[in-house]
Motif scaffolding. Structure first.
Motif, PDB file in Angstrom:
ATOM      1  N   PRO A  39       0.484  -1.001   0.077  1.00 23.56           N
ATOM      2  CA  PRO A  39      -0.010   0.123  -0.112  1.00 23.56           C
ATOM      3  C   PRO A  39       1.076   1.118   0.053  1.00 23.56           C
ATOM      4  O   PRO A  39       1.421   1.085   0.909  1.00 23.56           O
ATOM      5  CB  PRO A  39      -0.712   0.293   0.885  1.00 23.56           C
ATOM      6  CG  PRO A  39      -0.857  -1.181   1.525  1.00 23.56           C
ATOM      7  CD  PRO A  39       0.449  -2.075   0.911  1.00 23.56           C
ATOM      8  N   TYR A  40       0.772   2.548  -0.801  1.00 28.29           N
ATOM      9  CA  TYR A  40       1.294   3.416  -1.268  1.00 28.29           C
ATOM     10  C   TYR A  40       0.366   4.250  -0.151  1.00 28.29           C
ATOM     11  O   TYR A  40      -0.439   4.678   0.035  1.00 28.29           O
ATOM     12  CB  TYR A  40       0.946   4.297  -2.535  1.00 28.29           C
ATOM     13  CG  TYR A  40       2.397   3.607  -3.224  1.00 28.29           C
ATOM     14  CD1 TYR A  40       2.499   2.610  -3.004  1.00 28.29           C
ATOM     15  CD2 TYR A  40       2.885   4.544  -4.325  1.00 28.29           C
ATOM     16  CE1 TYR A  40       3.724   1.640  -4.188  1.00 28.29           C
ATOM     17  CE2 TYR A  40       3.935   4.081  -4.767  1.00 28.29           C
ATOM     18  CZ  TYR A  40       4.533   2.684  -4.953  1.00 28.29           C
ATOM     19  OH  TYR A  40       5.730   2.155  -5.964  1.00 28.29           O
ATOM     20  N   LYS A  41       1.886   5.182   0.557  1.00 26.21           N
ATOM     21  CA  LYS A  41       1.269   6.024   1.805  1.00 26.21           C
ATOM     22  C   LYS A  41       2.181   7.320   2.060  1.00 26.21           C
ATOM     23  O   LYS A  41       3.189   6.813   1.571  1.00 26.21           O
ATOM     24  CB  LYS A  41       1.223   5.262   2.982  1.00 26.21           C
ATOM     25  CG  LYS A  41       1.860   4.912   3.268  1.00 26.21           C
ATOM     26  CD  LYS A  41       1.367   3.657   4.926  1.00 26.21           C
ATOM     27  CE  LYS A  41       0.919   2.454   4.585  1.00 26.21           C
ATOM     28  NZ  LYS A  41       0.339   2.243   5.573  1.00 26.21           N
ATOM     29  N   GLY A  42       1.341   8.207   2.481  1.00 24.88           N
ATOM     30  CA  GLY A  42       2.243   9.529   2.819  1.00 24.88           C
ATOM     31  C   GLY A  42       1.765  10.960   2.317  1.00 24.88           C
ATOM     32  O   GLY A  42       2.095  10.023   0.425  1.00 24.88           O
ATOM     33  N   ASP A  43       2.740  11.989   2.164  1.00 24.48           N
ATOM     34  CA  ASP A  43       2.879  13.423   1.926  1.00 24.48           C
ATOM     35  C   ASP A  43       3.836  13.755   1.546  1.00 24.48           C
ATOM     36  O   ASP A  43       4.407  13.324   2.560  1.00 24.48           O
ATOM     37  CB  ASP A  43       1.491  13.943   2.464  1.00 24.48           C
ATOM     38  CG  ASP A  43       0.395  13.330   1.339  1.00 24.48           C
ATOM     39  OD1 ASP A  43       0.067  12.759   0.479  1.00 24.48           O
ATOM     40  OD2 ASP A  43      -0.118  13.450   2.570  1.00 24.48           O
ATOM     41  N   GLY A  44       4.836  14.441   0.915  1.00 28.61           N
ATOM     42  CA  GLY A  44       6.004  15.279   1.064  1.00 28.61           C
ATOM     43  C   GLY A  44       7.000  13.881   1.305  1.00 28.61           C
ATOM     44  O   GLY A  44       7.296  13.407   0.149  1.00 28.61           O
ATOM     45  N   ASP A  45       7.636  14.182   2.007  1.00 33.44           N
ATOM     46  CA  ASP A  45       8.925  13.965   2.661  1.00 33.44           C
ATOM     47  C   ASP A  45       8.498  11.891   3.036  1.00 33.44           C
ATOM     48  O   ASP A  45       9.315  10.977   2.989  1.00 33.44           O
ATOM     49  CB  ASP A  45      10.007  13.559   3.649  1.00 33.44           C
ATOM     50  CG  ASP A  45      10.577  15.217   3.347  1.00 33.44           C
ATOM     51  OD1 ASP A  45      10.257  15.562   2.193  1.00 33.44           O
ATOM     52  OD2 ASP A  45      10.880  15.774   3.841  1.00 33.44           O
TER      53      ASP A  45
END
Length: 331
Positions: A193-199
């Motif tokens: 699962p892809y996740k996260g924003d920015g860095d």
């Protein structure tokens, strides 16, 4: 950034030019338990070669590949490709800036450099001698893309995308001929699962074949999970690393059953010993060096490893001094 295992006829990947002695001391035994951290001495082999290779100010290094005493380094700042003489540290521009940062880089036995175009969503193929552009492939068409790193398996090149949950496949001809754009395939990743924003939004990153050459290993940077991926289906299954910390894993390199994982924010190089199928691994070494500043990947010359330092958290990237660091191989 790694040494692919299963190569097509006529295509011998030389992502890292390792001396035979580098393989002779590899242990095939599957180690138990964790190894203590090792502080790397700041020395290279041969001893008189420079151990720090400066980049031009503001030119953040990202990918590196070595053949003989020549290193090719990508710039994430503007896409320039630099050619270094490891004996002297002298550098020259191989290809000028494209305006879009480049990430991973791979060199094949035909002298072709494959360059991952990052946010541009493309791959460029460049003649390593002349710098001439041989081909360009557009892998992703939307803006949510960071085409990142390469592996070769069963006559095809596989490419990761850190922002879009896909692998890309470039099938090569019987003698390593480059494919047509129409032959490029997109393989959706399942189970990662892809996740996260920015860095925090960097997902699939470094990639390499498994030791048996039957699947792919992919590190997910923001979760610190190492996955084994079926190249036919894109199905990803976590590798059992027995509690080893793989957080912020970036570039990887495989030699036999030894896997080098560069961990950028922790400023560490972790070395795992894998089983043949790549379903299980145990930490053998963990290396630090005071010169590390968010290293991104690793290449080899003889018994020396070269790591690019990206200084991710520099307050003024355009005026930051970047460099490649040479350390002894701990494995």
């Amino acid at each position: 950034m790694k040494l692919p295992i299963a190569l097509p006829a006529g295509l011998i990947a030389v992502a890292l030019a390792a001396a035979p002695s580098a393989y002779a001391n590899e242990s095939s035994a599957f180690l138990a338990g964790k190894a203590p951290a090792v502080a790397a001495a700041a020395s290279a082999h041969p001893a008189q070669w420079p151990t720090t290779l400066p980049m031009p100010r503001g030119e953040r290094p990202e990918g590196i590949v070595i053949k003989g005493s020549t290193a090719y380094v990508t710039s994430f700042a503007d896409g320039t490709i630099y050619r270094f003489d490891l004996r002297t540290g002298e550098r020259k521009v191989l290809t000028p800036a494209t305006g879009v940062g480049s990430i991973g880089i791979m060199l094949d036995g035909k002298g072709r450099l494959f360059v991952a175009g990052g946010y541009g969503g493309d791959v460029r193929v460049i003649d390593s001698r002349s710098g001439n552009l041989l081909a360009t492939y557009q892998l992703a068409k939307d803006t949510s893309t960071a085409v990142n790193d390469f592996a070769v398996l069963d006559g095809a090149i596989y490419v990761t995308d850190s922002l879009s949950p896909n692998l890309y496949k470039l099938p090569l001809g019987q003698h390593g001929e480059l494919p047509e754009q129409s032959q490029v395939r997109t393989i959706p990743l399942e189970g990662m699962p892809y996740k996260g924003d920015g860095d925090q939004g960097w997902n699939a990153n470094g990639i390499t074949p498994t030791p048996d050459g039957k699947a792919l290993l992919v590190i997910q940077t923001n979760t610190g999970t190492l996955f084994r991926v079926d190249p036919a289906t894109g199905r990803a299954t976590p590798v059992d690393v027995h509690g080893a910390d793989m957080s912020w894993g970036d570039g990887m390199r495989l030699e036999g059953r030894t896997l080098y994982v560069v961990r950028n924010t922790p400023n560490k190089l972790s070395v795992l010993h894998l089983n043949k199928a790549g379903t299980e691994g145990r930490l053998a070494h963990e290396v630090t060096d005071p010169r590390f500043d968010t290293p991104t990947t690793v290449a080899r010359h003889g018994n020396t490893l070269y790591l690019t330092n990206a200084h991710f958290y520099s307050a003024d990237p355009a005026n930051t001094d970047y460099a490649i660091t040479a350390i002894p191989d701990p494995a």
